[in-house]
Design a protein around this motif. Structure first.
Motif, short mmCIF file in Angstrom:
data_model
loop_
_atom_site.label_atom_id
_atom_site.label_comp_id
_atom_site.label_asym_id
_atom_site.label_seq_id
_atom_site.Cartn_x
_atom_site.Cartn_y
_atom_site.Cartn_z
N HIS A 200 57.41 13.30 -20.58
CA HIS A 200 57.27 12.23 -21.45
C HIS A 200 58.91 11.53 -21.04
CE1 HIS A 200 53.21 12.76 -22.66
NE2 HIS A 200 53.30 13.55 -22.91
N PRO A 201 59.45 11.07 -20.17
CA PRO A 201 60.36 10.78 -20.25
C PRO A 201 61.78 9.56 -21.66
CG PRO A 201 59.04 9.23 -18.65
CD PRO A 201 57.93 10.88 -19.03
N GLY A 202 60.25 9.08 -21.52
CA GLY A 202 61.20 7.54 -22.60
C GLY A 202 60.54 8.09 -24.13
N ARG A 203 61.38 7.85 -24.64
CA ARG A 203 61.04 8.08 -26.25
C ARG A 203 59.89 6.68 -26.87
NH1 ARG A 203 65.64 10.49 -28.93
NH2 ARG A 203 65.26 9.19 -30.66
N THR A 204 58.76 7.45 -27.46
CA THR A 204 58.26 6.15 -27.95
C THR A 204 58.38 5.74 -29.26
OG1 THR A 204 56.66 8.84 -28.69
CG2 THR A 204 56.37 7.89 -27.01
N GLY A 205 58.51 6.98 -30.54
CA GLY A 205 58.82 6.14 -31.19
C GLY A 205 58.56 6.39 -32.02
N LEU A 206 57.17 7.08 -31.62
CA LEU A 206 56.11 7.63 -32.30
C LEU A 206 55.80 8.84 -34.04
CD1 LEU A 206 53.36 6.83 -29.67
CD2 LEU A 206 53.72 5.32 -31.48
N SER A 207 54.77 8.85 -34.64
CA SER A 207 55.30 9.86 -35.82
C SER A 207 53.67 9.49 -36.15
CB SER A 207 55.95 9.95 -36.79
OG SER A 207 55.70 8.51 -37.18
N ILE A 208 53.17 11.26 -36.04
CA ILE A 208 52.02 11.37 -36.87
C ILE A 208 52.24 12.52 -37.42
CG2 ILE A 208 50.41 10.63 -35.43
CD1 ILE A 208 50.35 13.42 -34.07
N LYS A 209 51.30 12.28 -39.01
CA LYS A 209 50.95 14.05 -39.53
C LYS A 209 49.90 15.08 -39.43
CE LYS A 209 52.87 11.52 -44.19
NZ LYS A 209 52.43 11.38 -45.62
N ASP A 210 50.68 16.13 -39.92
CA ASP A 210 49.62 17.19 -38.92
C ASP A 210 48.93 17.33 -40.44
OD1 ASP A 210 51.24 18.53 -40.97
OD2 ASP A 210 52.48 19.96 -39.38
N ASP A 211 48.12 18.75 -40.53
CA ASP A 211 47.30 19.25 -41.25
C ASP A 211 47.89 19.84 -42.30
OD1 ASP A 211 45.04 18.59 -39.51
OD2 ASP A 211 44.69 20.22 -38.80
N GLU A 212 49.43 20.11 -42.49
CA GLU A 212 50.05 20.14 -43.31
C GLU A 212 50.61 19.11 -43.64
OE1 GLU A 212 52.41 23.66 -41.83
OE2 GLU A 212 50.53 25.07 -41.90
N ASP A 213 50.91 18.24 -43.85
CA ASP A 213 51.20 16.96 -44.16
C ASP A 213 52.63 16.74 -43.47
OD1 ASP A 213 50.22 15.05 -45.23
OD2 ASP A 213 51.52 14.84 -47.24
N HIS A 214 52.64 17.52 -42.74
CA HIS A 214 53.74 17.58 -41.72
C HIS A 214 54.46 16.47 -40.75
CE1 HIS A 214 54.68 22.07 -42.88
NE2 HIS A 214 55.41 21.16 -43.73
N VAL A 215 55.96 15.44 -41.09
CA VAL A 215 55.04 14.41 -39.67
C VAL A 215 55.79 15.35 -38.23
CG1 VAL A 215 56.49 12.10 -38.82
CG2 VAL A 215 56.01 12.70 -41.81
N TRP A 216 54.78 14.46 -37.62
CA TRP A 216 54.36 14.97 -36.10
C TRP A 216 55.87 13.80 -35.66
CZ3 TRP A 216 50.96 17.69 -32.33
CH2 TRP A 216 52.08 17.84 -31.01
N TYR A 217 57.46 13.68 -34.69
CA TYR A 217 57.88 13.08 -34.35
C TYR A 217 58.21 13.59 -32.70
CZ TYR A 217 59.72 11.31 -38.99
OH TYR A 217 59.68 10.78 -40.33
N ASP A 218 57.06 11.95 -32.07
CA ASP A 218 57.70 12.70 -30.83
C ASP A 218 58.99 13.14 -30.03
OD1 ASP A 218 54.44 11.89 -30.44
OD2 ASP A 218 54.81 10.38 -29.18
N ASP A 219 59.51 12.24 -30.98
CA ASP A 219 61.13 12.34 -29.94
C ASP A 219 61.91 13.43 -30.86
OD1 ASP A 219 60.19 10.06 -28.59
OD2 ASP A 219 60.75 8.46 -30.25
N TYR A 220 61.13 14.23 -31.63
CA TYR A 220 62.57 14.83 -32.79
C TYR A 220 61.53 16.30 -32.63
CZ TYR A 220 64.57 11.11 -33.94
OH TYR A 220 66.12 9.78 -33.51
N LEU A 221 62.37 17.47 -32.36
CA LEU A 221 61.63 18.69 -32.86
C LEU A 221 60.38 18.82 -33.35
CD1 LEU A 221 62.76 22.41 -32.69
CD2 LEU A 221 61.85 22.10 -34.56
N TYR A 222 59.05 19.46 -33.66
CA TYR A 222 57.89 19.55 -34.35
C TYR A 222 57.93 20.94 -34.16
CZ TYR A 222 53.57 19.73 -35.72
OH TYR A 222 51.90 19.79 -36.22
N MET A 223 57.52 21.71 -35.38
CA MET A 223 57.30 22.69 -36.03
C MET A 223 56.10 22.81 -36.77
SD MET A 223 58.82 26.34 -36.47
CE MET A 223 59.81 25.73 -38.01
N ASN A 224 54.71 23.33 -36.38
CA ASN A 224 53.36 23.69 -36.56
C ASN A 224 53.98 25.13 -37.72
OD1 ASN A 224 50.64 24.48 -37.72
ND2 ASN A 224 50.10 23.39 -36.28
#
Length: 333
Positions: A200-224
């Protein structure tokens, strides 16, 4: 031919972020809450123009100076990083030149995180055992803070940037034992920076919330956090038993345990699940935070300097996390 750790040094960036700094940004937190849960009071953060390669260079030069090592004696260079300076060339090749190493040596990067130090020791031992090298310079360097979203208070409270340097040679103060290594890519998405590379070479600017209500940003580090915690509690006790068996040790024969410094809560839980006494178990993230691949070397250096680890001791080291991957071995001081 045996392989030994002959020298250890590390470097931490000058810029620091204190718990007070975090609380000023996230007033719903308290300084005491951050310190008690993750065990970190201060974490070092690489400057905007400071790369993993820069920090690795500083750690290596500190190692050379501290132990009076001639850079011309190095005949292999390993760099563990997930924050390489370039897509190509390998940062290790750049460091060969910047450190004044010979040109008739091997050098490469390998992309691993929390288990990277122990994996690197395994590679170095293999190079020495096969006669390919006699003096392997192992560098670990990470700038995870460059991957963190400014609003990600959880990960910003945990991670610190830093680099470590280790000389693995045919002689030294700590003999390197047999290794247990593991990988489970099924959990890759639980600790990931999704965009920026070939998938996924391009930044998407997208984000979603996981089951723990933490925000998953496509363009940044996400840790479940929950999934990583569960993985650790499954993998580490089994790995510890396998390391003991492979090195023909009983748990009681181990004088000290230096595990990857993930966070205070996780380490205390691991210690209890593994049935390890407090006085034999290293926890010290207060002034560094989780420096990813450098935590074990920083921990060993700290223990050697304060006298916790000394001659005639058996020390177990382990790393575990992103990948998902894990690794462990015994060191005979």
């Amino acid at each position: 031919m045996g392989a030994y750790i002959k020298a250890i040094s590390y470097y931490l960036p000058e810029q620091v972020v204190t718990n007070e700094d975090l609380v000023s940004e996230f007033p719903e937190w308290s300084v005491e809450k951050v310190a008690s849960k993750v065990g970190v009071n201060v974490r070092h953060v690489a400057a905007v123009d400071e790369t993993a390669g820069d920090m690795a260079e500083k750690a290596a030069k500190k190692l050379f100076e501290e132990y009076s090592i001639d850079s011309k004696d190095i005949d292999f260079l390993l760099l563990c990083t997930q924050s390489s300076d370039y897509y190509l060339p390998s940062t290790a090749c750049v460091l060969q030149h910047r450190l004044g190493l010979r040109t008739d040596i091997g050098a490469f990067d390998y992309n691993l995180g929390c288990s990277g130090c122990v994996y690197g020791l395994a590679i170095a031992k293999g190079l020495i055992a096969s006669g390919i090298a006699k003096n392997v310079l192992l560098l670990t360097s990470e700038t995870y803070n460059k991957y963190l979203h400014p609003s990600d208070k959880g990960n910003r409270s945990i991670f610190g940037d830093g680099a470590a340097a280790c000389l693995v040679s045919t002689d030294g103060f700590a003999g390197i034992g047999e290794f247990v290594l593991g990988t489970d890519g099924n959990g890759a998405n639980n600790l990931i920076v999704k965009t920026g590379a070939s998938r996924h070479p391009g930044r998407t600017g997208l984000s979603i919330k996981d089951d723990e209500d933490h925000v998953w940003y496509d363009d940044y580090l996400y840790m479940n956090g929950g999934a990583i915690f569960n993985f650790t509690l499954e993998a580490v006790p089994t790995m510890m038993k396998q390391v003991l068996e492979k090195n023909q040790f009983l748990k009681e024969d181990v004088d000290y345990f230096v595990f990857h410094q993930a966070n205070k809560f996780m380490l205390n839980t691991i210690r209890k699940v593994c049935g390890l006494p407090k006085e034999k178990f290293y926890i010290n993230l207060e002034n560094t935070g989780n420096t990813v691949s450098s935590t074990v070397l920083i921990g060993l250096k700290d223990c050697m300097e304060n006298g916790t680890v000394h001659q005639n001791m058996n020390v177990m080291i382990t790393g575990f996390g992103v990948g998902l991957s894990w690794a462990g071995t015994m060191l005979k001081f």
